[in-house]
Design a protein around this motif. Structure first.
Motif, PDB file in Angstrom:
ATOM      1  N   ALA A  66      -0.564  -1.641  30.839  1.00 39.09           N
ATOM      2  CA  ALA A  66      -0.881  -0.207  30.808  1.00 39.09           C
ATOM      3  C   ALA A  66      -2.358   0.021  30.488  1.00 39.09           C
ATOM      4  CB  ALA A  66       0.002   0.497  29.785  1.00 39.09           C
ATOM      5  N   ARG A  67      -2.884  -0.752  29.561  1.00 38.12           N
ATOM      6  CA  ARG A  67      -4.310  -0.632  29.238  1.00 38.12           C
ATOM      7  C   ARG A  67      -5.177  -1.012  30.442  1.00 38.12           C
ATOM      8  NH1 ARG A  67      -4.586  -3.491  23.250  1.00 38.12           N
ATOM      9  NH2 ARG A  67      -4.056  -1.631  22.014  1.00 38.12           N
ATOM     10  N   ALA A  68      -4.776  -2.069  31.129  1.00 37.12           N
ATOM     11  CA  ALA A  68      -5.532  -2.493  32.306  1.00 37.12           C
ATOM     12  C   ALA A  68      -5.539  -1.406  33.369  1.00 37.12           C
ATOM     13  CB  ALA A  68      -4.941  -3.785  32.868  1.00 37.12           C
ATOM     14  N   ALA A  69      -4.408  -0.716  33.538  1.00 30.86           N
ATOM     15  CA  ALA A  69      -4.327   0.348  34.535  1.00 30.86           C
ATOM     16  C   ALA A  69      -5.246   1.516  34.186  1.00 30.86           C
ATOM     17  CB  ALA A  69      -2.885   0.838  34.658  1.00 30.86           C
ATOM     18  N   GLU A  70      -5.458   1.738  32.915  1.00 34.03           N
ATOM     19  CA  GLU A  70      -6.384   2.793  32.494  1.00 34.03           C
ATOM     20  C   GLU A  70      -7.830   2.426  32.824  1.00 34.03           C
ATOM     21  OE1 GLU A  70      -5.534   3.108  28.371  1.00 34.03           O
ATOM     22  OE2 GLU A  70      -3.797   4.431  28.632  1.00 34.03           O
ATOM     23  N   ILE A  71      -8.093   1.128  32.894  1.00 31.51           N
ATOM     24  CA  ILE A  71      -9.462   0.669  33.189  1.00 31.51           C
ATOM     25  C   ILE A  71      -9.738   0.694  34.681  1.00 31.51           C
ATOM     26  CG2 ILE A  71     -10.999  -1.338  33.095  1.00 31.51           C
ATOM     27  CD1 ILE A  71      -9.550  -2.102  30.465  1.00 31.51           C
ATOM     28  N   GLU A  72      -8.826   0.075  35.481  1.00 35.10           N
ATOM     29  CA  GLU A  72      -9.078  -0.002  36.921  1.00 35.10           C
ATOM     30  C   GLU A  72      -7.787  -0.437  37.629  1.00 35.10           C
ATOM     31  OE1 GLU A  72     -10.341  -0.073  40.630  1.00 35.10           O
ATOM     32  OE2 GLU A  72      -9.563  -1.981  39.831  1.00 35.10           O
ATOM     33  N   GLY A  73      -7.383   0.316  38.622  1.00 31.12           N
ATOM     34  CA  GLY A  73      -6.093   0.099  39.251  1.00 31.12           C
ATOM     35  C   GLY A  73      -5.963  -1.206  40.010  1.00 31.12           C
ATOM     36  N   THR A  74      -6.977  -1.580  40.794  1.00 29.10           N
ATOM     37  CA  THR A  74      -6.895  -2.823  41.563  1.00 29.10           C
ATOM     38  C   THR A  74      -6.841  -4.029  40.642  1.00 29.10           C
ATOM     39  OG1 THR A  74      -8.101  -1.816  43.406  1.00 29.10           O
ATOM     40  CG2 THR A  74      -8.032  -4.224  43.329  1.00 29.10           C
ATOM     41  N   PHE A  75      -7.660  -4.023  39.610  1.00 26.05           N
ATOM     42  CA  PHE A  75      -7.646  -5.091  38.606  1.00 26.05           C
ATOM     43  C   PHE A  75      -6.265  -5.170  37.947  1.00 26.05           C
ATOM     44  CE2 PHE A  75      -7.989  -5.491  33.912  1.00 26.05           C
ATOM     45  CZ  PHE A  75      -8.157  -6.862  33.828  1.00 26.05           C
ATOM     46  N   VAL A  79      -4.590  -8.612  38.925  1.00 18.50           N
ATOM     47  CA  VAL A  79      -4.832  -9.603  37.864  1.00 18.50           C
ATOM     48  C   VAL A  79      -3.892  -9.409  36.680  1.00 18.50           C
ATOM     49  CG1 VAL A  79      -6.566 -10.649  36.353  1.00 18.50           C
ATOM     50  CG2 VAL A  79      -7.250  -9.739  38.579  1.00 18.50           C
ATOM     51  N   ALA A  80      -3.946  -8.242  36.054  1.00 22.86           N
ATOM     52  CA  ALA A  80      -3.164  -8.040  34.829  1.00 22.86           C
ATOM     53  C   ALA A  80      -1.665  -8.173  35.082  1.00 22.86           C
ATOM     54  CB  ALA A  80      -3.489  -6.674  34.230  1.00 22.86           C
ATOM     55  N   ALA A  81      -1.162  -7.511  36.119  1.00 24.90           N
ATOM     56  CA  ALA A  81       0.266  -7.584  36.397  1.00 24.90           C
ATOM     57  C   ALA A  81       0.680  -8.988  36.818  1.00 24.90           C
ATOM     58  CB  ALA A  81       0.650  -6.569  37.469  1.00 24.90           C
ATOM     59  N   ARG A  82      -0.203  -9.704  37.500  1.00 23.37           N
ATOM     60  CA  ARG A  82       0.113 -11.079  37.897  1.00 23.37           C
ATOM     61  C   ARG A  82       0.201 -11.994  36.672  1.00 23.37           C
ATOM     62  NH1 ARG A  82      -2.765 -11.578  42.404  1.00 23.37           N
ATOM     63  NH2 ARG A  82      -1.064 -11.959  43.873  1.00 23.37           N
ATOM     64  N   VAL A  83      -0.713 -11.819  35.725  1.00 25.96           N
ATOM     65  CA  VAL A  83      -0.646 -12.600  34.485  1.00 25.96           C
ATOM     66  C   VAL A  83       0.638 -12.292  33.731  1.00 25.96           C
ATOM     67  CG1 VAL A  83      -1.696 -12.909  32.203  1.00 25.96           C
ATOM     68  CG2 VAL A  83      -3.138 -12.904  34.243  1.00 25.96           C
ATOM     69  N   ALA A  84       1.006 -11.004  33.683  1.00 21.70           N
ATOM     70  CA  ALA A  84       2.241 -10.615  32.999  1.00 21.70           C
ATOM     71  C   ALA A  84       3.452 -11.243  33.667  1.00 21.70           C
ATOM     72  CB  ALA A  84       2.370  -9.097  32.980  1.00 21.70           C
ATOM     73  N   ARG A  85       3.514 -11.164  34.992  1.00 22.05           N
ATOM     74  CA  ARG A  85       4.654 -11.712  35.714  1.00 22.05           C
ATOM     75  C   ARG A  85       4.752 -13.219  35.508  1.00 22.05           C
ATOM     76  NH1 ARG A  85       3.121 -10.983  40.817  1.00 22.05           N
ATOM     77  NH2 ARG A  85       2.504 -13.167  41.010  1.00 22.05           N
ATOM     78  N   PHE A  86       3.618 -13.912  35.622  1.00 21.77           N
ATOM     79  CA  PHE A  86       3.603 -15.362  35.446  1.00 21.77           C
ATOM     80  C   PHE A  86       4.139 -15.738  34.064  1.00 21.77           C
ATOM     81  CE2 PHE A  86       1.703 -19.361  34.188  1.00 21.77           C
ATOM     82  CZ  PHE A  86       1.773 -20.144  35.327  1.00 21.77           C
ATOM     83  N   THR A  87       3.727 -14.993  33.048  1.00 24.89           N
ATOM     84  CA  THR A  87       4.140 -15.300  31.680  1.00 24.89           C
ATOM     85  C   THR A  87       5.611 -15.001  31.464  1.00 24.89           C
ATOM     86  OG1 THR A  87       1.901 -14.736  30.930  1.00 24.89           O
ATOM     87  CG2 THR A  87       3.619 -14.893  29.247  1.00 24.89           C
ATOM     88  N   LEU A  88       6.080 -13.880  31.977  1.00 24.88           N
ATOM     89  CA  LEU A  88       7.474 -13.498  31.767  1.00 24.88           C
ATOM     90  C   LEU A  88       8.438 -14.401  32.522  1.00 24.88           C
ATOM     91  CD1 LEU A  88       7.215  -9.599  31.895  1.00 24.88           C
ATOM     92  CD2 LEU A  88       7.710 -11.021  29.901  1.00 24.88           C
ATOM     93  N   GLU A  89       8.018 -14.893  33.659  1.00 27.89           N
ATOM     94  CA  GLU A  89       8.901 -15.720  34.471  1.00 27.89           C
ATOM     95  C   GLU A  89       8.849 -17.186  34.079  1.00 27.89           C
ATOM     96  OE1 GLU A  89       7.705 -15.066  38.487  1.00 27.89           O
ATOM     97  OE2 GLU A  89       8.751 -13.148  38.651  1.00 27.89           O
ATOM     98  N   GLY A  90       8.026 -17.534  33.126  1.00 25.67           N
ATOM     99  CA  GLY A  90       7.672 -18.930  32.984  1.00 25.67           C
ATOM    100  C   GLY A  90       8.370 -19.729  31.935  1.00 25.67           C
ATOM    101  N   GLY A  91       8.724 -20.928  32.323  1.00 26.36           N
ATOM    102  CA  GLY A  91       8.943 -22.035  31.421  1.00 26.36           C
ATOM    103  C   GLY A  91      10.106 -21.919  30.454  1.00 26.36           C
ATOM    104  N   LYS A  92      10.170 -22.924  29.597  1.00 26.76           N
ATOM    105  CA  LYS A  92      11.259 -23.046  28.633  1.00 26.76           C
ATOM    106  C   LYS A  92      10.870 -22.536  27.248  1.00 26.76           C
ATOM    107  CE  LYS A  92      12.929 -27.205  30.992  1.00 26.76           C
ATOM    108  NZ  LYS A  92      13.160 -28.665  30.887  1.00 26.76           N
ATOM    109  N   ARG A  93       9.646 -21.997  27.125  1.00 31.35           N
ATOM    110  CA  ARG A  93       9.153 -21.540  25.814  1.00 31.35           C
ATOM    111  C   ARG A  93       9.193 -22.683  24.798  1.00 31.35           C
ATOM    112  NH1 ARG A  93       7.295 -17.581  28.620  1.00 31.35           N
ATOM    113  NH2 ARG A  93       8.680 -15.872  29.130  1.00 31.35           N
TER     114      ARG A  93
END
Length: 428
Positions: A66-75, A79-93
């Motif tokens: 949400a903070r990233a969206a306030e800064i710039e939509g394409t970013f 970038v931000a949403a991709r990092v979030a998705r990668f982290t949420l979908e990832g690994g065995k923790r």
């Protein structure tokens, strides 16, 4: 922060993927203060540590996107949403599990831990792992991660058009560097936002600072071993020590101990156990990189061979071939290791050499002995029994062993190139 409406809210859900089970669903990930972990007791976390950390990550990442969206939509979208998705979908923790069970093993009173700070620091550990994986794949030019395109490959494919493959590849690598940097910044933000006591905060932040630098040092040694053409078993072990032993096992355990307010002797024993298990973890990862099944690992088999990585497995293979005067084996390794176009037939020949020289069996033996030593260190500490049992299981799991195979006493001497400091739990 109130939840945003309009184009921003669906962005988080669409690009970051669905939240883990037990978290709110709807048009957005939770915002500030809605971490999905409020009211969780330690017993609930005990039942499913990865799910509890996932719930915390949903809240943390929802706020950051949400903070990233306030800064710039394409970013925010790319970038931000991709990092979030990668982290949420990832690994065995795995690292989060070490942190949690390190904390639980050090508690004086069962159930006394502060769940929220522990889960928040665990979420930060997962974000620093996101940074490491994104950067590692970009540096290694690995096309896959977890069975899907790696982040740099996703970026490249997003904007590739006919005739622009080379430029798209450069863009993908550069954008992945920024994505990894963002994950690291979010990790620091998450630790900074944890509510820690006056005595706990300095300990946690000291360990956190050390872990960040050790991670980078391990990654650099990994690159250095390739460009220098090193064949040193000692350097291979040093890289494993920093890249996995410290960052993946020992430091998460130390963070858990710090959150529990553990005494110095208990912390030292726990860290020594983690150091041995962590080196075993990297040795097992090296084995999987050569002999593993892509369907299981999510990465192409033989990547370490094609990239010319200095691994303990390869160092031992060369050393054993030299001891035997096996010139054919050495010539094959010289020709194949570092060949980015290595075909399946030559990869199979490399595997055969590593088996025939005894390197595979020797590394498997070292893994077994290191895990046994780690369990011996655990037994020397005054730890909560059920949590210590969880740690024993985790040590065996990350090393690819069944717990039953490492219950016996560890040998007094590890007859291998593993430095004595690692084997005995001291500094290398």
């Amino acid at each position: 922060m109130r939840r945003r409406t309009g184009a921003t809210a669906p962005l988080a859900l669409r690009d970051a993927g669905p939240p883990p089970s037990g978290c709110p669903s709807g048009n957005a990930l939770p915002g500030r203060g809605d971490t999905c972990s409020a009211g969780l007791g330690p017993d609930t976390v005990d039942a499913d540590v990865p799910a509890a950390v996932g719930r915390m990550l949903v809240g943390v990442l929802g706020e950051q996107v949400a903070r990233a969206a306030e800064i710039e939509g394409t970013f925010a979208r790319d970038v931000a949403a991709r990092v979030a998705r990668f982290t949420l979908e990832g690994g065995k923790r795995t690292r989060s599990q070490f942190l949690w069970w390190g904390l639980r093993s050090c508690e004086d009173r069962p159930g006394a831990c502060a769940v929220e700070p522990a889960l928040r620091v665990s979420a930060a550990v997962e974000l620093i792992q996101t940074c490491a994986l994104i950067h590692d794949d970009a540096m290694d030019r690995s096309p896959l991660r977890r069975g899907r395109p790696a982040v740099h490959a996703e970026f490249a494919g997003q904007y590739a058009t006919p005739g622009t493959a080379e430029a798209a590849g450069r863009f993908g690598t550069s954008a992945a560097v920024l994505a990894g940097d963002l994950a690291l910044a979010w990790a620091d933000d998450t630790v900074a936002g944890a509510e820690l006591g006056a005595e706990t905060a300095p300990r946690v932040r000291h360990i956190w600072r050390a872990m960040r630098m050790e991670m980078v040092a391990g990654q650099y040694l990994d690159l250095y071993g390739q460009v220098a053409g090193s064949r040193s078993a000692a350097l291979a072990v040093r890289t494993a020590y920093l890249k996995s032993a410290r960052y993946s096992v020992e430091r998460p355990l130390a963070l858990g101990a710090a959150l529990a307010g553990a005494d110095e002797d208990t912390t030292r024993a726990l860290c020594a156990a983690g150091r041995c298990a962590g080196v075993a973890f990297q040795f097992q990862d090296d084995l999987m990189g050569v002999f593993g099944d892509q369907d299981r690992t999510g990465k192409p088999s033989g990547g370490d061979i094609r990239e010319g990585k200095l691994t303990y497995l390869l160092a031992v293979g060369r050393a054993r071939a030299m001891e035997r005067g096996d010139r054919a084996a050495l010539a094959l390794l010289d020709r194949c290791v570092g060949d980015s176009e290595l075909d399946a037939a030559d990869l199979e020949r490399v595997r055969a050499v590593l088996v025939a020289t005894g390197a595979l069996g020797l590394v498997e033996l070292r893994i077994h002995r290191l895990v046994a030593r780690s369990i011996r260190h655990l037994a020397a500490a005054a730890l909560e029994p059920s949590a210590a049992a969880r740690l024993r299981g985790l040590f065996a799991s990350v090393a690819g062993l069944r717990t039953a195979t490492v219950r016996g006493p560890a040998p007094d001497v590890i007859t291998s190139p593993v430095p004595a400091g690692v084997a005995e739990g001291g500094a290398v």
